[in-house]
Design a protein around this motif. Structure first.
Motif, mmCIF file in Angstrom:
data_model
loop_
_atom_site.group_PDB
_atom_site.id
_atom_site.type_symbol
_atom_site.label_atom_id
_atom_site.label_comp_id
_atom_site.label_asym_id
_atom_site.label_seq_id
_atom_site.Cartn_x
_atom_site.Cartn_y
_atom_site.Cartn_z
ATOM 1 N N VAL A 90 -36.179 13.652 -3.068
ATOM 2 C CA VAL A 90 -35.506 12.553 -3.732
ATOM 3 C C VAL A 90 -34.127 12.379 -3.102
ATOM 4 N N ASP A 91 -33.797 11.132 -2.796
ATOM 5 C CA ASP A 91 -32.463 10.788 -2.304
ATOM 6 C C ASP A 91 -31.736 10.094 -3.446
ATOM 7 N N VAL A 92 -30.775 10.800 -4.032
ATOM 8 C CA VAL A 92 -30.065 10.299 -5.212
ATOM 9 C C VAL A 92 -28.871 9.471 -4.769
ATOM 10 N N GLY A 93 -28.749 8.267 -5.324
ATOM 11 C CA GLY A 93 -27.732 7.342 -4.862
ATOM 12 C C GLY A 93 -28.134 6.766 -3.519
ATOM 13 N N GLN A 97 -40.800 18.279 -9.771
ATOM 14 C CA GLN A 97 -41.633 17.328 -9.033
ATOM 15 C C GLN A 97 -41.339 17.290 -7.537
ATOM 16 N N VAL A 98 -40.102 17.621 -7.138
ATOM 17 C CA VAL A 98 -39.733 17.487 -5.726
ATOM 18 C C VAL A 98 -39.349 18.835 -5.125
ATOM 19 N N ALA A 128 -30.532 18.228 -11.230
ATOM 20 C CA ALA A 128 -31.115 18.558 -9.922
ATOM 21 C C ALA A 128 -32.018 19.781 -10.029
ATOM 22 N N ARG A 129 -31.574 20.793 -10.751
ATOM 23 C CA ARG A 129 -32.395 21.996 -10.944
ATOM 24 C C ARG A 129 -33.679 21.676 -11.697
ATOM 25 N N ARG A 130 -33.583 20.753 -12.638
ATOM 26 C CA ARG A 130 -34.778 20.398 -13.423
ATOM 27 C C ARG A 130 -35.870 19.796 -12.547
ATOM 28 N N VAL A 131 -35.489 18.885 -11.660
ATOM 29 C CA VAL A 131 -36.501 18.163 -10.878
ATOM 30 C C VAL A 131 -36.957 18.937 -9.644
ATOM 31 N N LEU A 132 -36.194 19.961 -9.254
ATOM 32 C CA LEU A 132 -36.563 20.751 -8.085
ATOM 33 C C LEU A 132 -37.588 21.826 -8.438
ATOM 34 N N ALA A 133 -38.551 21.989 -7.565
ATOM 35 C CA ALA A 133 -39.507 23.084 -7.706
ATOM 36 C C ALA A 133 -38.816 24.399 -7.346
#
Length: 253
Positions: A44-47, A100-101, A123-128
């Motif tokens: 994911v590229d945020v922003g 997810q990512v 960020a920690r939540r969405v990172l595997a």
């Protein structure tokens, strides 16, 4: 066309010019290398803005997702790259499932966030587990600008920085990542040097912001901006930005 649309178009043009400079191209490439992910990994590229990094990550074999808070930017990104995955959302509430990512990237975003720690929790939540995070950003309080009046330049830089929600976020990347529980934290320092007259609006915008904040007078703004215009038109403009690139890994847990 409305004033807001004009402002957005001007911003996109400025970003396009800055992103195409050799130093910016190399810095993005370095950020992709630091993700150290296999082909097909989701990132994911945020922003994401107009989506340049999303496209480049896809060219490297990643399954890239672009997220931005601006509906206008997402619309531009979708127009430019209709086959890419762009989603409306912000750094505190990403439109992604838990884990997810495998990669998370944010460039020139965290200085806009009043609560960087909250964004890193997301960020920690969405990172595997063992997922990689890379943050890229400039230190707004350390711009280096050549001018005929160094004292006024310092006042302008500091005043403009104070208008940013989190102007010194980039120098705090390492500690922010450590506080958020990331591991293998590393930070690199780069310097972006800009001499192209196309970057002049950035300099005059800094002075305008300082004057609007009451830090300098209109006469000082005019004199300083005129000096920069003369330098730009004569090939003598000099702007250097300290840029920090931080990378880390999410623990297994």
């Amino acid at each position: 066309m409305s004033k807001d649309n004009d402002s957005m178009e001007s911003l996109i043009k400025l970003l396009d010019v800055a992103d195409a400079l050799p130093g910016a191209v190399a810095l993005r490439a370095r950020s992709y290398d630091l993700l150290t992910l296999p082909d097909g990994a989701a990132v994911v590229d945020v922003g994401c803005g107009a989506g340049r990094a999303v496209g480049e990550l896809a060219e490297r074999g990643m399954r890239s997702i672009g997220v931005d808070l601006s509906e206008e930017m997402i619309a531009v990104a979708r127009h430019r790259r209709p086959d890419a995955d762009f989603r409306l959302g912000d750094a505190f509430d990403l439109p992604l499932e838990d884990g997810q990512v495998a990669g998370y990237r944010a460039e020139k975003v965290y200085h806009e966030l009043a609560d960087a720690a909250k964004a890193l929790e997301e960020a920690r939540r969405v990172l595997a587990p063992r997922g990689r995070i890379v943050l890229v950003g400039q230190d707004w309080d350390s711009f280096v600008i050549d001018s005929d009046d160094p004292a006024l330049t310092r006042a302008i830089v500091h005043a403009r920085a104070d208008l940013i929600p989190n102007p010194r976020a980039a120098r705090r990347y390492r500690n922010l990542l450590l506080d958020a529980g990331f591991q293998d934290v590393e930070v690199e320092a780069h310097v972006g040097v800009f001499t192209d007259p196309a970057m002049l609006p950035m300099l005059t915008g800094i002075a305008e912001g300082a004057r609007a904040a009451g830090a300098i007078t209109r006469e000082q703004e005019t004199a300083w901006a005129n000096d920069q215009r003369t330098r730009a038109h004569g090939g003598r403009m000099f702007l250097a930005l300290p840029l920090f690139v931080a990378s880390a890994s999410r623990p297994e847990e």
